[in-house]
Each structure stands twice: as structure tokens, then as C-alpha cells.
Design a protein around this motif. Structure first.
Motif, mmCIF file in Angstrom:
data_model
loop_
_atom_site.group_PDB
_atom_site.id
_atom_site.type_symbol
_atom_site.label_atom_id
_atom_site.label_comp_id
_atom_site.label_asym_id
_atom_site.label_seq_id
_atom_site.Cartn_x
_atom_site.Cartn_y
_atom_site.Cartn_z
ATOM 1 N N TYR A 140 0.835 -1.194 0.000
ATOM 2 C CA TYR A 140 0.000 0.000 0.000
ATOM 3 C C TYR A 140 0.869 1.243 0.000
ATOM 4 O O TYR A 140 1.936 1.290 0.616
ATOM 5 C CB TYR A 140 -0.995 0.010 1.162
ATOM 6 C CG TYR A 140 -0.450 -0.069 2.561
ATOM 7 C CD1 TYR A 140 -0.053 1.080 3.246
ATOM 8 C CD2 TYR A 140 -0.377 -1.289 3.238
ATOM 9 C CE1 TYR A 140 0.410 1.022 4.550
ATOM 10 C CE2 TYR A 140 0.091 -1.356 4.542
ATOM 11 C CZ TYR A 140 0.478 -0.199 5.194
ATOM 12 O OH TYR A 140 0.933 -0.251 6.487
ATOM 13 N N ALA A 141 0.407 2.237 -0.736
ATOM 14 C CA ALA A 141 1.095 3.524 -0.787
ATOM 15 C C ALA A 141 0.785 4.283 0.484
ATOM 16 O O ALA A 141 -0.370 4.619 0.753
ATOM 17 C CB ALA A 141 0.649 4.313 -2.011
ATOM 18 N N SER A 142 1.823 4.538 1.277
ATOM 19 C CA SER A 142 1.672 5.221 2.554
ATOM 20 C C SER A 142 1.986 6.704 2.346
ATOM 21 O O SER A 142 3.146 7.108 2.245
ATOM 22 C CB SER A 142 2.617 4.595 3.583
ATOM 23 O OG SER A 142 2.362 5.070 4.877
ATOM 24 N N LEU A 143 0.938 7.519 2.242
ATOM 25 C CA LEU A 143 1.079 8.931 1.921
ATOM 26 C C LEU A 143 1.465 9.738 3.156
ATOM 27 O O LEU A 143 1.130 9.361 4.283
ATOM 28 C CB LEU A 143 -0.233 9.476 1.349
ATOM 29 C CG LEU A 143 -0.531 9.218 -0.131
ATOM 30 C CD1 LEU A 143 -0.639 7.720 -0.432
ATOM 31 C CD2 LEU A 143 -1.815 9.927 -0.561
ATOM 32 N N ILE A 144 2.136 10.849 2.936
ATOM 33 C CA ILE A 144 2.412 11.775 4.029
ATOM 34 C C ILE A 144 1.124 12.502 4.399
ATOM 35 O O ILE A 144 0.097 12.368 3.737
ATOM 36 C CB ILE A 144 3.498 12.796 3.650
ATOM 37 C CG1 ILE A 144 3.004 13.693 2.509
ATOM 38 C CG2 ILE A 144 4.798 12.118 3.307
ATOM 39 C CD1 ILE A 144 3.833 14.916 2.322
ATOM 40 N N ARG A 145 1.190 13.278 5.461
ATOM 41 C CA ARG A 145 0.048 14.116 5.834
ATOM 42 C C ARG A 145 0.096 15.410 5.026
ATOM 43 O O ARG A 145 1.076 16.151 5.070
ATOM 44 C CB ARG A 145 0.066 14.435 7.330
ATOM 45 C CG ARG A 145 -1.138 15.258 7.788
ATOM 46 C CD ARG A 145 -1.145 15.426 9.293
ATOM 47 N NE ARG A 145 -1.290 14.134 9.955
ATOM 48 C CZ ARG A 145 -1.132 13.940 11.263
ATOM 49 N NH1 ARG A 145 -0.804 14.959 12.044
ATOM 50 N NH2 ARG A 145 -1.286 12.731 11.783
ATOM 51 N N TYR A 146 -0.979 15.664 4.277
ATOM 52 C CA TYR A 146 -1.090 16.885 3.490
ATOM 53 C C TYR A 146 -1.968 17.940 4.161
ATOM 54 O O TYR A 146 -1.727 19.140 4.028
ATOM 55 C CB TYR A 146 -1.658 16.569 2.104
ATOM 56 C CG TYR A 146 -0.746 15.742 1.238
ATOM 57 C CD1 TYR A 146 0.358 16.311 0.622
ATOM 58 C CD2 TYR A 146 -0.972 14.380 1.046
ATOM 59 C CE1 TYR A 146 1.208 15.559 -0.181
ATOM 60 C CE2 TYR A 146 -0.132 13.617 0.252
ATOM 61 C CZ TYR A 146 0.951 14.205 -0.358
ATOM 62 O OH TYR A 146 1.789 13.460 -1.137
ATOM 63 N N ALA A 147 -3.028 17.505 4.855
ATOM 64 C CA ALA A 147 -3.977 18.426 5.480
ATOM 65 C C ALA A 147 -4.576 19.389 4.466
ATOM 66 O O ALA A 147 -4.917 20.521 4.806
ATOM 67 C CB ALA A 147 -3.329 19.182 6.636
#
Length: 368
Positions: A140-147
Motif C-alpha cells: 500500500y502507498a503510505s502517503l504523508i500528511r497533506y492536510a
């Protein structure tokens, strides 16, 4: 065969993220570099093994512990006494803490010793763990926090176009999760890691709002992370499966998590909790308690490879591998481990199966 040398190597590799990072527990707002700490062990016969600790701001402390305390204790020891050596050092230094720098350092050393064991046996680590028919695993692609809902939509679409059918968010705002689900559609599996922000009451209020988005799990919803009874309450009443374990440091922590019926998915982090030696014990504990293991792999080096080998051998067909969706400027293993169509290859060479690129180490080495 004895340990002759232990070397710590810090790396700093720039990355892009598909937009500005909102920051998180791993770094400040607009973070654009990923720091990691590798450990290279050389034996008196010339074999080398590679390990990795959890990185970022923990690196200086872990490097100091390895260089000045753990390495001197290990030089001259037999590499085949891996489990005994790890237990000896846990016992000797337990008074300085059962989490943090000491365990992180032992984790990297243990992974490197497994790499050496596989090379000595001319077998990949997954074979030493019992074998596997899997040549690749879903990730799974673990995305950073963008908010930022617009950035989330853009990066969710980008990950799906790259072939991922499983995504992880690190958002704490309902509208951001809504944006991800709208961009992904109903068929993409989404998990949500919120990194321990809420009281139990706040977590239950949030799960009520998040239920419509069909999350596969919510990860570490309560503070502090060792509030296992609180996790159990969220699991029982929140209506969303609960995952936790990346902040657990010892086998006893995982036993307590399972005894509390706190999780549906348990997430040992091999670069933080003792390496492959302890990771295989967590798999056994989880199997005895009928709980799925989803190994935490928020790193890109030997810790990631260790996770892939263990997941292939011990996790079964439903194992998922976390891929840090960071767009690094350089990969330690080149193209050899980058997922293709949402799947990551299980290395087939001896030991961890892939050697770090010496040019990447030379170009991105960080002197501490």
C-alpha cells in the motif's frame, strides 16, 4: 565466524511528495529530506550484513548508542549466537530503557546478522524463516500528511494510476478523508493512521464521523499509544477495525496488546522492536490470538527488506507491505525493490537479497 566490525552510516536523501507536507510525528512542516541510519556488520571471514534503524530525528541518539555501547559489546561474538547476543544485551542494558535508542540499535544489528546468516547459508532470509511460494506481495502507498483536500485528491489519483489498490492516509481531518475516498472511489482499500492524537472519547466521536468512508482500519487513534484498554474500547464501540503496534518495543508489549483485545491488526516495526528475531515471535503470538499481522515499514532500506522477507514467509497471502510514498531522489537499491503495479518483489538472493548501492551511500552520506 565472528563479528569483526560494526559501522553506522547515516543518509539524508531529498524527496518530493506531490505537494507540501503538513508535517507529522516524523518531521516538521514542509519536510523535504528523509534521514535513515544503516548498520554494516563485517565478519572476520569477510561477509557483510546490512541493518537499519527507524530514522529521522532519532538517528543521532541511536548512532551514539550503537557506536559507543552496543558495538564494543558485540565485537568478537559468534554471528550464529544471534538470539543469545540480542537477549544478553537487552538484559544488560534494560535499566536504560526498554524503548528508544537501545532497542532501535539492537533492531538494526539483528537485521544485519540475519543478512549474514542468509549469505552464509546461500539462502534468502525468507527461506530461513520457513519458506514462501510468494514472489511478490501486495503493498500500500503510505502517503504523508497533506492536510489539504486538493493535494490529497491529486496524490490519491497519482497512486492509483501507478497501480496501487491499497492506500494509507495520515490525516486527522474528516474532510481530508472524505476527499481521499471521493478520489479513490469505492473499490480502493483505504487505511488511516492518525498517530495517537485523541482521548478515547474524542476517538469514538471521530470514528462515528469516519465510518461512512469504509476504512479498512484506523491506526493508533488514542493517546498514549500504550493505552491498550482505550484502544480496546475504540475497537469495541467505534465501528472501524483498529490497528496498532508500531510504537510497541518488546514482545511483552505485543502480548499486552493482544491480551487486551485491543487490535484487529497488529503492526510490529522490525527496525524499532528487535529486528527479525523478535518479529517472528510476534507473528507466532498473533497467530495464536487469531490477529492479523501488518508489518510497519516506514523506511526504505534493510528494514524494508526484512519486512518483505518476514511477511512472505510468515504473513500468508493476505500480507500487505507498506511502501513509503515519498518519491526519493535516489533509492538505496535502485529499481530493484520499487513496487510495480502495486506489488513489491520478494528478493531471491542470499540474505536480504539486495546490496545497497555504494554510489547512493557515497553521495548521500550524512556526517554526524
Amino acid at each position: 565466524m565472528k563479528i569483526a566490525r560494526i559501522e553506522t552510516i547515516a543518509l539524508r536523501i531529498p524527496f518530493t511528495t506531490g505537494g507540501q507536507s503538513a508535517g507529522g510525528v516524523w518531521g516538521a512542516k514542509d519536510l523535504q529530506v528523509a534521514d535513515s541510519l544503516l548498520v554494516k556488520i563485517t565478519t572476520d571471514s569477510g561477509l557483510t550484513g546490512w541493518g537499519e534503524t527507524f530514522g529521522f530525528t532519532a538517528i543521532p541518539a541511536v548512532k551514539l548508542v550503537i557506536d559507543s555501547i552496543l558495538a564494543p559489546e558485540l565485537i568478537g561474538r559468534d554471528v550464529t549466537s544471534r538470539e543469545k547476543s540480542m537477549l544478553d544485551l537487552q538484559k544488560k542494558f534494560h535499566v536504560f530503557g526498554r524503548s528508544g535508542a537501545f532497542i532501535y540499535g539492537l533492531s538494526a544489528i539483528d537485521i544485519a546478522l540475519w543478512d549474514i546468516a542468509g549469505k552464509a547459508a546461500n539462502q534468502p532470509v525468507y527461506q530461513l524463516l520457513g519458506g514462501s511460494e510468494a514472489t511478490s506481495l501486495a503493498c500500500y502507498a503510505s502517503l504523508i500528511r497533506y492536510a489539504d483536500p486538493d493535494l490529497i485528491r491529486r496524490n490519491v489519483q497519482r497512486a492509483i494510476e501507478a497501480g496501487y489498490r491499497h492506500l494509507k492516509l495520515h490525516e486527522v481531518d474528516v474532510e481530508c478523508v472524505r476527499a481521499a475516498r471521493e478520489a479513490a472511489g469505492p473499490d480502493i482499500e483505504i487505511t488511516l493512521d492518525v498517530n495517537c492524537p485523541w482521548t478515547v472519547r474524542e476517538a469514538l466521536d471521530m470514528t462515528e464521523k469516519l465510518r461512512p468512508f469504509n476504512l479498512r482500519w484506523i491506526e493508533e487513534p488514542v493517546w498514549p499509544p500504550e493505552n491498550y484498554s482505550g484502544l480496546a474500547a475504540v475497537r469495541k464501540h467505534g465501528g472501524i477495525p483498529v490497528a496498532a503496534g508500531e510504537n510497541a518495543s518488546t514482545l511483552m508489549d505485543f502480548q499486552h496488546l493482544l491480551e487486551a483485545s485491543a487490535v484487529d491488526f497488529i503492526q510490529p516495526s522490525p527496525a524499532k522492536m528487535g529486528g527479525i528475531t523478535e518479529l517472528q515471535k510476534v507473528f507466532a503470538l498473533a497467530n495464536a490470538n487469531n490477529v492479523a499481522v501488518m508489518v510497519h515499514t516506514f523506511y526504505d532500506g534493510p528494514g524494508l527488506l526484512a519486512s518483505v522477507h518476514a511477511s512472505a514467509a510468515l504473513g500468508g497471502s493476505k500480507a500487505l507491505v507498506e511502501w513509503r510514498y515519498f518519491d526519493l531522489e535516489a533509492q538505496l537499491y535502485g529499481d530493484a525493490i520499487i513496487p510495480r503495479n502495486g506489488r513489491i518483489g520478494v528478493p531471491q538472493g542470499p540474505g536480504l537479497g539486495i546490496e545497497p548501492d555504494p554510489d547512493v551511500i557515497r553521495d548521500y552520506r550524512l556526517e554526524l
